[in-house]
Design an enzyme around this catalytic site. Sequence first.
Site, short mmCIF file in Angstrom:
data_model
loop_
_atom_site.label_atom_id
_atom_site.label_comp_id
_atom_site.label_asym_id
_atom_site.label_seq_id
_atom_site.Cartn_x
_atom_site.Cartn_y
_atom_site.Cartn_z
N GLY A 1 -43.59 -25.64 31.51
CA GLY A 1 -44.11 -26.76 30.72
C GLY A 1 -43.02 -27.40 29.87
O GLY A 1 -41.85 -27.00 29.91
N ASP B 1 -45.79 -19.00 35.04
CA ASP B 1 -46.53 -20.26 34.90
C ASP B 1 -47.37 -20.44 36.16
O ASP B 1 -46.94 -20.07 37.26
CB ASP B 1 -45.53 -21.43 34.76
N ASN B 2 -48.56 -21.00 36.03
CA ASN B 2 -49.36 -21.27 37.24
C ASN B 2 -49.22 -22.72 37.69
O ASN B 2 -49.88 -23.14 38.63
CB ASN B 2 -50.84 -20.92 37.02
N SER C 1 -50.81 -23.13 28.22
CA SER C 1 -52.12 -23.77 27.99
C SER C 1 -51.97 -25.26 28.26
O SER C 1 -50.96 -25.86 27.86
CB SER C 1 -52.57 -23.61 26.53
N ASN D 1 -54.40 -10.94 27.77
CA ASN D 1 -53.50 -10.26 28.70
C ASN D 1 -52.08 -10.19 28.15
O ASN D 1 -51.39 -9.17 28.29
CB ASN D 1 -53.49 -10.98 30.06
N LYS E 1 -48.45 -5.00 23.54
CA LYS E 1 -48.84 -3.68 23.04
C LYS E 1 -48.23 -2.58 23.91
O LYS E 1 -47.62 -1.63 23.41
CB LYS E 1 -50.37 -3.60 23.06
N TYR F 1 -60.29 -27.22 23.86
CA TYR F 1 -58.93 -26.92 23.41
C TYR F 1 -58.96 -26.29 22.01
O TYR F 1 -58.39 -25.23 21.79
CB TYR F 1 -58.11 -28.21 23.40
N GLU G 1 -54.20 -3.19 16.38
CA GLU G 1 -53.31 -2.54 17.36
C GLU G 1 -51.85 -2.51 16.89
O GLU G 1 -50.99 -2.04 17.62
CB GLU G 1 -53.39 -3.26 18.72
N ARG H 1 -50.35 -38.36 26.87
CA ARG H 1 -50.06 -38.27 25.44
C ARG H 1 -49.45 -39.58 24.97
O ARG H 1 -48.91 -40.36 25.75
CB ARG H 1 -49.11 -37.11 25.15
#
Length: 312
Positions: free
Chosen positions: A10, A31-32, A74, A98, A104, A144, A162, A185
């Site tokens: 991104g 990244d997808n 996102s 995730n 963690k 969003y 945690e 944008r």
Amino acid sequence: MRVLVAGAAGFLGSHLTDALLKEGHEVLGVDNLCTGSLENLRHLNSEPRFEFRQQDICSQFDPRHVDYVFSFASPASPEDYLRLGIETLMVGSAGTCNLLEIAKKYSAKFLHASTSECYGDPEEHPQTEEYWGHVNPIGPRSVYDESKRFSEALVMAYHRYEKVDTRLVRIFNTYGPRLQMNDGRVISNLLTQALRGTELTIYGDGSQTRSFCYVSDEIDGILRLSRSDEHSPVNIGNPTEWTILDCAKTVLRVTGSRSSVVHRPLPQDDPSQRQPDISKAKRLLNWEPKIDLETGLKLSLEYFRSCIEAAA
Ligand code: NAD
Ligand code: UDP
């Protein structure tokens, strides 16, 4: 360090990746590609310290040991998140979860990209980090806003329960090279329209305000926060406030364009004002932006020109 950057293809993720590589770290970018582009990472094709993995962070994955996790995946432009509403809610919930589990597991530090949208259509001006916001939880933008607010709650919970070493940056409108030319944008639209000589679209009467930060300033603030021990949200943005109409005039001046302005309906729940109070970032991080809007637009021109040529 070995660093995981989620959302690396991104706009912000790719600039962050560059900055981390420049500091000498190894970066695994995931990244997808739903709103990002491999074009943003093309210059790293032969960089041995960079690895890219096409991965939806809503599915569990194991990056192997990492020392730092940057959570930047996102959809971020209103056009993108309105088109990808459920995906946006999922990435801010399952996706963030995730990434926190990865932090963690490997005792990695964690920084999450939050947003001024957490303040909604703010009734306090300028916005300090203490302000809880004024958000429509069921309106079109809620996919969003509530995704990002849920992520903040999740990050604080992983910190409290945690003991994950977390940070939250609230990013205000940031712009520069590698914005997708057609992401809708305001800076992408106005610069592209001015350079093409087509009408500049102003939603509503253009009196609504935003505060625009150039990308190098934003990344500098984010990296400073990443090295700090501050766990509560920190605003990183440029505090100079612009009406959208004045922003359009500046775009015309910088491009030398003679385009005229055309008004279009104001989208529902479009915030009427936005300005960060950056006292906290100044005090804690010794950070403030250096690049004003006119300079930042000039620095973005060449990139937008080349996008227009490539699309022709
Ligand atoms: P962008 O759309 O250019 O980048 C987001 C990246 O995340 C894209 O490459 C996209 O393909 C990837 N992505 C989305 N969903 C994913 C998923 N499920 N799995 C893997 N990858 C996924 O947007 P940006 O402007 O670079 O924003 C980056 C982050 O900064 C976002 O979290 C955004 O909310 C936040 N932010 C940006 C701004 C801004 O002005 N640019 C302002 C506030 C907050
Ligand atoms: N806007 C506009 N013309 C455009 C695109 C956006 O007037 O072509 C306005 C939009 O209505 C909002 C502001 O510019 O008031 C910033 O919009 P953007 O989509 O960049 O981000 P937002 O801050 O709303 O998330």
